[in-house]
Write a protein that holds these residues in place. Structure first.
Motif, PDB file in Angstrom:
ATOM      1  N   PRO A 287      -3.336  -9.285  18.948  1.00  0.00           N
ATOM      2  CA  PRO A 287      -2.286  -8.924  17.983  1.00  0.00           C
ATOM      3  C   PRO A 287      -1.687  -7.560  18.312  1.00  0.00           C
ATOM      4  O   PRO A 287      -2.402  -6.608  18.642  1.00  0.00           O
ATOM      5  CB  PRO A 287      -3.031  -8.890  16.640  1.00  0.00           C
ATOM      6  N   GLY A 288      -0.368  -7.460  18.220  1.00  0.00           N
ATOM      7  CA  GLY A 288       0.330  -6.211  18.473  1.00  0.00           C
ATOM      8  C   GLY A 288       0.904  -5.635  17.196  1.00  0.00           C
ATOM      9  O   GLY A 288       0.635  -6.125  16.081  1.00  0.00           O
ATOM     10  N   PHE A 289       1.711  -4.618  17.322  1.00  0.00           N
ATOM     11  CA  PHE A 289       2.289  -3.957  16.149  1.00  0.00           C
ATOM     12  C   PHE A 289       3.152  -4.895  15.311  1.00  0.00           C
ATOM     13  O   PHE A 289       3.093  -4.839  14.071  1.00  0.00           O
ATOM     14  CB  PHE A 289       3.098  -2.728  16.580  1.00  0.00           C
ATOM     15  N   PRO A 290       3.971  -5.790  15.933  1.00  0.00           N
ATOM     16  CA  PRO A 290       4.757  -6.726  15.117  1.00  0.00           C
ATOM     17  C   PRO A 290       3.884  -7.598  14.222  1.00  0.00           C
ATOM     18  O   PRO A 290       4.306  -7.981  13.126  1.00  0.00           O
ATOM     19  CB  PRO A 290       5.502  -7.569  16.165  1.00  0.00           C
ATOM     20  N   ASP A 291       2.668  -7.930  14.680  1.00  0.00           N
ATOM     21  CA  ASP A 291       1.755  -8.724  13.858  1.00  0.00           C
ATOM     22  C   ASP A 291       1.256  -7.913  12.662  1.00  0.00           C
ATOM     23  O   ASP A 291       1.057  -8.457  11.571  1.00  0.00           O
ATOM     24  CB  ASP A 291       0.556  -9.187  14.685  1.00  0.00           C
ATOM     25  N   LYS A 292       1.051  -6.629  12.887  1.00  0.00           N
ATOM     26  CA  LYS A 292       0.469  -5.776  11.846  1.00  0.00           C
ATOM     27  C   LYS A 292       1.501  -5.206  10.880  1.00  0.00           C
ATOM     28  O   LYS A 292       1.144  -4.787   9.771  1.00  0.00           O
ATOM     29  CB  LYS A 292      -0.287  -4.623  12.509  1.00  0.00           C
ATOM     30  N   LEU A 293       2.767  -5.185  11.282  1.00  0.00           N
ATOM     31  CA  LEU A 293       3.808  -4.569  10.464  1.00  0.00           C
ATOM     32  C   LEU A 293       3.902  -5.162   9.056  1.00  0.00           C
ATOM     33  O   LEU A 293       4.002  -4.398   8.076  1.00  0.00           O
ATOM     34  CB  LEU A 293       5.160  -4.685  11.177  1.00  0.00           C
ATOM     35  N   PRO A 294       3.871  -6.502   8.879  1.00  0.00           N
ATOM     36  CA  PRO A 294       3.919  -7.048   7.517  1.00  0.00           C
ATOM     37  C   PRO A 294       2.768  -6.567   6.644  1.00  0.00           C
ATOM     38  O   PRO A 294       2.946  -6.353   5.441  1.00  0.00           O
ATOM     39  CB  PRO A 294       3.842  -8.564   7.745  1.00  0.00           C
ATOM     40  N   ALA A 295       1.590  -6.395   7.236  1.00  0.00           N
ATOM     41  CA  ALA A 295       0.442  -5.913   6.466  1.00  0.00           C
ATOM     42  C   ALA A 295       0.662  -4.479   6.000  1.00  0.00           C
ATOM     43  O   ALA A 295       0.331  -4.129   4.852  1.00  0.00           O
ATOM     44  CB  ALA A 295      -0.832  -6.016   7.299  1.00  0.00           C
ATOM     45  N   PHE A 296       1.217  -3.639   6.869  1.00  0.00           N
ATOM     46  CA  PHE A 296       1.518  -2.259   6.471  1.00  0.00           C
ATOM     47  C   PHE A 296       2.585  -2.231   5.373  1.00  0.00           C
ATOM     48  O   PHE A 296       2.487  -1.460   4.410  1.00  0.00           O
ATOM     49  CB  PHE A 296       1.986  -1.448   7.680  1.00  0.00           C
ATOM     50  N   ALA A 297       3.617  -3.081   5.522  1.00  0.00           N
ATOM     51  CA  ALA A 297       4.663  -3.162   4.502  1.00  0.00           C
ATOM     52  C   ALA A 297       4.084  -3.642   3.177  1.00  0.00           C
ATOM     53  O   ALA A 297       4.421  -3.126   2.096  1.00  0.00           O
ATOM     54  CB  ALA A 297       5.781  -4.093   4.961  1.00  0.00           C
ATOM     55  N   GLY A 298       3.183  -4.630   3.243  1.00  0.00           N
ATOM     56  CA  GLY A 298       2.531  -5.122   2.037  1.00  0.00           C
ATOM     57  C   GLY A 298       1.650  -4.072   1.395  1.00  0.00           C
ATOM     58  O   GLY A 298       1.577  -3.967   0.171  1.00  0.00           O
ATOM     59  N   LEU A 299       0.988  -3.273   2.226  1.00  0.00           N
ATOM     60  CA  LEU A 299       0.121  -2.208   1.715  1.00  0.00           C
ATOM     61  C   LEU A 299       0.932  -1.188   0.916  1.00  0.00           C
ATOM     62  O   LEU A 299       0.563  -0.817  -0.205  1.00  0.00           O
ATOM     63  CB  LEU A 299      -0.588  -1.524   2.885  1.00  0.00           C
ATOM     64  N   LEU A 300       2.033  -0.735   1.478  1.00  0.00           N
ATOM     65  CA  LEU A 300       2.883   0.254   0.807  1.00  0.00           C
ATOM     66  C   LEU A 300       3.511  -0.324  -0.463  1.00  0.00           C
ATOM     67  O   LEU A 300       3.571   0.347  -1.501  1.00  0.00           O
ATOM     68  CB  LEU A 300       3.972   0.741   1.758  1.00  0.00           C
ATOM     69  N   THR A 301       3.956  -1.582  -0.369  1.00  0.00           N
ATOM     70  CA  THR A 301       4.574  -2.221  -1.536  1.00  0.00           C
ATOM     71  C   THR A 301       3.553  -2.428  -2.645  1.00  0.00           C
ATOM     72  O   THR A 301       3.852  -2.219  -3.832  1.00  0.00           O
ATOM     73  CB  THR A 301       5.191  -3.572  -1.145  1.00  0.00           C
ATOM     74  N   GLY A 302       2.347  -2.838  -2.284  1.00  0.00           N
ATOM     75  CA  GLY A 302       1.291  -3.026  -3.277  1.00  0.00           C
ATOM     76  C   GLY A 302       0.948  -1.730  -3.997  1.00  0.00           C
ATOM     77  O   GLY A 302       0.740  -1.712  -5.219  1.00  0.00           O
ATOM     78  N   MET A 303       0.889  -0.631  -3.254  1.00  0.00           N
ATOM     79  CA  MET A 303       0.623   0.669  -3.870  1.00  0.00           C
ATOM     80  C   MET A 303       1.735   1.053  -4.841  1.00  0.00           C
ATOM     81  O   MET A 303       1.480   1.588  -5.925  1.00  0.00           O
ATOM     82  CB  MET A 303       0.473   1.720  -2.772  1.00  0.00           C
ATOM     83  N   PHE A 304       2.981   0.758  -4.453  1.00  0.00           N
ATOM     84  CA  PHE A 304       4.110   1.036  -5.343  1.00  0.00           C
ATOM     85  C   PHE A 304       4.033   0.185  -6.603  1.00  0.00           C
ATOM     86  O   PHE A 304       4.294   0.664  -7.716  1.00  0.00           O
ATOM     87  CB  PHE A 304       5.429   0.776  -4.614  1.00  0.00           C
ATOM     88  N   MET A 305       3.709  -1.106  -6.435  1.00  0.00           N
ATOM     89  CA  MET A 305       3.653  -2.023  -7.571  1.00  0.00           C
ATOM     90  C   MET A 305       2.575  -1.621  -8.571  1.00  0.00           C
ATOM     91  O   MET A 305       2.682  -1.912  -9.769  1.00  0.00           O
ATOM     92  CB  MET A 305       3.415  -3.454  -7.065  1.00  0.00           C
ATOM     93  N   ILE A 306       1.539  -0.961  -8.103  1.00  0.00           N
ATOM     94  CA  ILE A 306       0.488  -0.471  -9.001  1.00  0.00           C
ATOM     95  C   ILE A 306       0.882   0.876  -9.597  1.00  0.00           C
ATOM     96  O   ILE A 306       0.723   1.118 -10.802  1.00  0.00           O
ATOM     97  CB  ILE A 306      -0.852  -0.354  -8.249  1.00  0.00           C
ATOM     98  N   GLY A 307       1.412   1.761  -8.760  1.00  0.00           N
ATOM     99  CA  GLY A 307       1.713   3.114  -9.209  1.00  0.00           C
ATOM    100  C   GLY A 307       2.913   3.212 -10.129  1.00  0.00           C
ATOM    101  O   GLY A 307       2.910   4.034 -11.068  1.00  0.00           O
ATOM    102  N   PHE A 308       3.945   2.390  -9.918  1.00  0.00           N
ATOM    103  CA  PHE A 308       5.166   2.508 -10.712  1.00  0.00           C
ATOM    104  C   PHE A 308       4.952   2.249 -12.203  1.00  0.00           C
ATOM    105  O   PHE A 308       5.389   3.048 -13.042  1.00  0.00           O
ATOM    106  CB  PHE A 308       6.248   1.581 -10.156  1.00  0.00           C
ATOM    107  N   PRO A 309       4.289   1.154 -12.606  1.00  0.00           N
ATOM    108  CA  PRO A 309       4.070   0.948 -14.041  1.00  0.00           C
ATOM    109  C   PRO A 309       3.140   1.991 -14.645  1.00  0.00           C
ATOM    110  O   PRO A 309       3.280   2.336 -15.830  1.00  0.00           O
ATOM    111  CB  PRO A 309       3.462  -0.460 -14.115  1.00  0.00           C
ATOM    112  N   VAL A 310       2.187   2.498 -13.861  1.00  0.00           N
ATOM    113  CA  VAL A 310       1.315   3.563 -14.370  1.00  0.00           C
ATOM    114  C   VAL A 310       2.146   4.814 -14.650  1.00  0.00           C
ATOM    115  O   VAL A 310       1.983   5.479 -15.682  1.00  0.00           O
ATOM    116  CB  VAL A 310       0.189   3.881 -13.353  1.00  0.00           C
TER     117      VAL A 310
END
Length: 231
Positions: A92-115
């Motif tokens: 696996p290269g960076f293109p394979d991992k990019l969605p996971a990094f994007a999901g990680l950042l988005t998930g943190m936002f989805m938790i932090g924003f309502p708090v």
């Protein structure tokens, strides 16, 4: 322009609902499943991209987060089939991992924003966005750990087939949730948000257990000779 994109978004969502339902009930591996699954995949991409475009014209952090969430689930679900069909070792290269990094950042936002909203308003409310964000965060972290295990990216690893079921099922939950939220209104609106996830998770878990049993049965048959004894 916003209304035009909204119309396209609704149309793509309708196609996703219909094609996804066909893919769920179609015999897996047959042409009907492949064709409806392909239509579902691209219609979900259209739903997510159109939602992101609407957010650029009229910022809506909630819609933006859900759009990225749906995009992540659909892409990783389809990508799991690619890993399942490998015929040789894959790195696996960076293109394979990019969605996971994007999901990680988005998930943190989805938790932090309502708090942050609760802290600003001084009132408590059911953080529906955080519930979805927790699922996205956990899935993204799991994917990043998966990429650290090269032995999983070998030929015919059936675990990826189960991953495909889970991710595509999750994407369909998001589609159903969006439909219900926009068409069903009640005092306890958070139930409309959470209900499809609860029911869908139970059904997906059941499907994964069923397919895990089928795959184990297929594996055991391959190890049995004509005499009925294990080779």
């Amino acid at each position: 322009m916003y209304k035009a994109i909204l119309f396209f978004h609704i149309l793509a969502g309708t196609v996703a609902l219909g094609s996804g339902l066909v893919a769920i009930f179609a015999t897996k591996g047959r042409n009907n499943h492949r064709r409806s699954g392909r239509i579902y995949e691209f219609s979900m991409y259209a739903v997510a991209v159109s939602a992101i475009l609407m957010c650029l014209l009229k910022f809506n952090p909630f819609l933006l987060a859900i759009a990225v969430f749906s995009l992540y689930l659909t892409y990783t679900g389809k990508r799991a089939l690619f890993y399942f069909r490998l015929r040789e070792k894959y790195q696996p290269g960076f293109p394979d991992k990019l969605p996971a990094f994007a999901g990680l950042l988005t998930g943190m936002f989805m938790i932090g924003f309502p708090v942050w909203q609760m802290l600003q308003s001084g009132t408590f409310f059911v953080p529906v966005l955080a519930v979805f964000g927790s699922g996205l965060l956990g899935s993204s972290i799991g994917d990043l750990f998966t990429f650290r295990k090269p032995e999983l990216f070998g030929p015919n690893n059936k675990a990826w087939l189960l991953k495909h079921i889970g991710m595509m099922g999750g994407a369909y939950i998001a589609t159903v949730t969006a439909f219900l939220v926009n068409n069903v209104h009640m005092q306890q609106q958070w139930l409309v948000w959470i209900g499809p996830t609860v029911v869908g998770t139970v059904l997906i878990s059941r499907a994964i257990r069923t397919w895990r049993g089928k795959l184990k049965l297929q594996a055991s048959k391959k190890t049995v000779g004509f005499s009925g004894e294990k080779l």
